[in-house]
Each structure stands twice: as C-alpha cells, then as structure tokens.
Scaffold this active site. Structure first.
Site, mmCIF file in Angstrom:
data_model
loop_
_atom_site.group_PDB
_atom_site.id
_atom_site.type_symbol
_atom_site.label_atom_id
_atom_site.label_comp_id
_atom_site.label_asym_id
_atom_site.label_seq_id
_atom_site.Cartn_x
_atom_site.Cartn_y
_atom_site.Cartn_z
ATOM 1 N N ASP A 60 1.339 -0.604 0.063
ATOM 2 C CA ASP A 60 -0.059 -0.022 -0.690
ATOM 3 C C ASP A 60 0.751 1.207 0.372
ATOM 4 O O ASP A 60 1.690 2.061 1.268
ATOM 5 C CB ASP A 60 -1.184 0.052 1.107
ATOM 6 C CG ASP A 60 -1.224 -0.689 0.852
ATOM 7 O OD1 ASP A 60 -3.149 -1.504 0.105
ATOM 8 O OD2 ASP A 60 -1.872 -1.737 2.697
ATOM 9 N N ASP A 62 0.880 5.346 0.722
ATOM 10 C CA ASP A 62 0.429 6.227 0.560
ATOM 11 C C ASP A 62 0.913 8.255 0.264
ATOM 12 O O ASP A 62 1.587 7.691 0.330
ATOM 13 C CB ASP A 62 -0.389 6.986 2.096
ATOM 14 C CG ASP A 62 -1.552 5.840 2.597
ATOM 15 O OD1 ASP A 62 -2.014 5.071 1.986
ATOM 16 O OD2 ASP A 62 -1.254 5.325 3.497
ATOM 17 N N ASP A 138 1.599 9.567 14.043
ATOM 18 C CA ASP A 138 1.613 9.171 15.342
ATOM 19 C C ASP A 138 3.381 8.817 15.904
ATOM 20 O O ASP A 138 3.723 9.542 16.460
ATOM 21 C CB ASP A 138 0.690 8.295 15.249
ATOM 22 C CG ASP A 138 0.897 7.392 14.011
ATOM 23 O OD1 ASP A 138 2.547 7.303 13.248
ATOM 24 O OD2 ASP A 138 0.080 6.314 13.500
#
Length: 450
Positions: A60, A62, A138
C-alpha cells in the site's frame, strides 16, 4: 489542540538512501508525477517510505500533498472523495487504490472543522504545511517523506534516527496522543512486532493507566485492528508484545484470564503454535481465516466453561453450545466478531469431542462434515500443546486420506480412545424397552432388550 513543535528538517539525498522507484507501484508513481506536473508538492509518506528504507516491499502506498481533495479529484477522473473525520482522495487503478491526503494542519481553537470529544478527534479537516503534517503523525518512523521532485527523503522529527536505532518514539505528548486515539497503543504494539523494534519507554508508560480507553473503542474498529495484529504475518510476535505490554486484557479479556488459569502454560503453547502456523501460511501466501484465529484465542475460555458445565450436570452438547455462545458474546462486546466467523468458530469447537469417537457411522459423518478440515486443523494445533492428542491426529489424518475399503479396515481395528478432554462428554443412558405382554396378559418369554 496539538501543541506546535519545532521540526528540524533533514534532507537525505537520493544517493544516501535505498529507495528505488522500481519498488513503488505504478499507480502511486502516476499520482506522484501528475501532482508534481500540475505544480503541487507530492510525497510518498508513512509506512511505505519506512518499509522501503528498511528493504521491504510494501503493498500500500499513501501520498501527501498540498493539493486539496477537490483539486486532486480535478486531476483524476478515476478519483473519489471519502471520509468525514478525515477527508481523503482515493485514486483507483484497477485493483489498486492510491490514497491521497492533504497536509494536515495543527489548527487553532475554535476552528469549525475540527471537533474534539473527550479528548478524541472525531472530525478533522484542517489543512496546513508539510511541517505541520509531520508533527500530526503518530510515530517518528511514519513521518518520513519521499519527494518525487528530487527523489530525496525528508525527515522533520527524527524518523531516520529511530530506524537506525530500531526504536519507536511517539510524536508529541504520549498521554494526549493516546487520548486522541486510544487505538494508537495497539498500533505501537503492531509496529514493534512487525519491525522487531522496541517501544520507547515514554511511549509505553501510559499503557498502564490509559489501556482502559480501549474498552470504549468501537468494537468493529478493534476487529479490523486485530486482523492487522494477527493475520499480517507477524501474529506470534504481536501476541507476545500485546501480552508483555499489558494491553491483551483490555482487548481479549477471556484470553488473558485463560493464560492465568492453572493450565495457562498449555493454553499459551496452543496460542503460540496456532499463531506461528498462521504466520507461516501468510508468508506462503496461503489462505487464512479470522474464524480459526479467534477460535484459537478463545479456546481456553470455552474449554473451561464446558468442563464447568458438564461438572454441574449439564448435557455435553448443551455445555458446548452454551460455552461457545457466551464466550463469543462477551468477546464481541470488545472486538466485534461477524456472524459469518462466529458460526464457524462454534462448529470448530463443538466438533472437537467428536474426534474421540471412532464408531463407524460417527466417523463417516464427521469426515463428511463441511467443517471437518477446519476442526481437524484445530485438533492439530491442540496436539502441539498436548502430546496425548497426537495419536488422534495421526489416526484422523490417515482416515481422511484413506480409501473406503482401507477406512473400513482401520475402523475394525480401532479401539475406543480415552477422552481427550476431561469430562468433555458422557455416555448417553440407554432406555430400557418395555416387555411385550403375552396374548394371555402375562409376560412373554422373550428376553428383555438392553
């Protein structure tokens, strides 16, 4: 509101890092180049950059940009906007979805598009700069940006240093960040297990007094997080880290309680072996199912309740049904288990005592059962923690592979084994048949049936 930090930019040029565009998906590259050509900033960000720097092959990708979601949609026909809490653009290329997010800002008090409830951000569409975006993320290792304009990596918060030291630091004040989103505690555990990193003490210390917040998280969200913990190829390490960190009891209370039981060591061995086997299947690109995973994690609680029910005089079949249903209901209050999985779990559990019975009709019925394979695989896992079950595993493995004639011979030679589960079943009382009266009203001379 997140207190603004003072990020210090470190630029790692192309020749000083190992990211190659050959390892970035075609879809992600097309989005990066299109945004850049349109005059927008375009960066690969997050876990993909982290894993590429560590030599991994992420699936994936992003992207972060200064283009708004509407501007991104204007560049791509194959784009849709999603999300209320965080507005995102999804650019679709066949089976691949490239997620594009606008740089998040720290915002100001009173901003109408940021809503905080009990310290948790429930909606946040405040846009800002790349520096603000970095301190909104985070963990430091997730705040690294790959710049398509010059193929450099930008580090604003010390993520490269954490990659070198193999440690996870949370960005900002840990108490505040966990209160904003308690699931970040589980992400810390998952990342540590996946990467083989340690969790910095300042990031781990709040687990003790904030872990309870996980009990208020949406059960459906915790189900998704559980799949990431246990079905992504590092389930055994995730389980160990979850247990060591003290968070297991907040997410899987029945599992944590079973580990403290008198036979907790045996149950722990069963869970570890089950997760190890799952990890091996994931790495071999074989199918795995959440039903089997949850059946393993909750087996200790189910078995204990079955034994307790039978000891109190409950019919064995009812004991299995009641134990499975009650354990699943209690667990679903924390981690939602869809019905399509809970039904399979109950069948896997209820079939276990049937492996002890090797009468001909019962054997053929069990072999023909649609859940035989799943139940047998579960028996194999149980045998890794209990050597006394290995003869049963071997016998049923041979029976499953045998031709009908060979199976008949096996059944003729088989002796009824000892019960594999204490008090897991009891022989049914046989009803005595009434004597037929003789024509004259007296007793017949036929022997009474037994």
């Amino acid at each position: 509101m997140i207190e603004p930090a003072k990020p210090t930019l470190r630029v790692i040029p192309r020749e000083q890092h190992g990211i190659s565009r050959r390892n970035i998906s075609n879809g992600a590259l097309r989005v990066l180049y299109r945004l850049n050509e349109a005059g927008y900033d375009a960066f690969l960000v997050g876990g993909a950059v982290r894993d590429l720097l560590l030599g991994g092959h992420p699936k994936d990708f992003d992207i972060a940009t200064n283009a708004t979601p509407e501007q991104v949609r204007g560049l791509f026909r194959n784009c849709r906007l999603i999300g209320r809490r965080f507005r995102l653009a999804h650019v679709v290329f066949g089976q691949e979805i490239v997620e594009v997010a606008t740089f998040r800002g720290t915002g100001e008090e009173g901003n109408v598009d940021r809503h905080v409830v009990d310290g948790r951000i429930v909606r946040d569409n405040v846009y800002g700069t790349i520096e603000e975006d970095a301190i909104r993320r985070d963990f430091r290792v997730n705040a690294l940006y790959y710049n398509i304009a010059d193929f450099s990596v930008r580090d604003y918060v010390g993520g490269m240093e954490d990659l070198d030291k193999k440690v996870l630091h949370l960005i900002g004040d840990p108490d505040q960040r966990y209160r904003e989103d308690p699931v970040r505690m589980l992400r810390a555990v998952r990342l540590a297990a996946k990467l083989g990193f340690s969790i910095d003490q300042t990031a781990q210390q709040p687990f003790a007094h904030l872990g309870q917040l996980l009990c208020d998280a949406a059960p459906a969200r915790l189900f998704d997080e559980s799949l990431k913990l246990f079905l992504a190829g590092h389930g055994q390490a995730s389980f160990r880290e979850l247990d060591r960190s003290g968070l297991l009891g907040f997410v899987f209370p029945a599992t944590a309680a079973a580990l403290r039981h008198s036979d907790g060591a045996e149950f722990r061995a069963l869970v570890e072996w089950g997760l190890k086997n799952t990890d091996q299947r994931v790495k071999a690109e074989k199918s795995v199912t959440p039903a089997f995973l949850f059946a393993v994690l909750l087996w200790g609680a189910v078995r204990e309740r079955v034994e307790r029910g039978i000891s109190s005089g409950m019919d064995p079949a009812a004991a299995w049904a009641n134990a499975g249903g009650s354990v699943i209901a209690e667990q679903s209050a924390r981690v939602a288990i869809p019905r399509r999985f809970s039904l399979v779990m109950e069948e896997i559990w209820s079939l276990q005592p049937r492996f002890e019975l090797r009468m001909k009709k019962r054997v053929f019925r069990l072999l023909a059962h649609p859940r035989f394979r799943a139940a047998y695989d579960f028996l194999v896992v149980r045998a890794q923690a209990d050597n006394s079950l290995k003869p049963l595993v071997e016998w049923w493995g041979q029976a499953h592979a045998a031709q009908p004639d060979a199976l008949d011979e096996m059944l003729n030679q088989a002796a009824q084994p000892a019960a594999a589960l204490p008090k897991a079943g009891a022989p049914k009382k046989r009803r005595r048949r009434r004597r037929k009266k003789a024509p004259g009203g007296g007793s017949g001379d036929a022997p009474e049936a037994t």
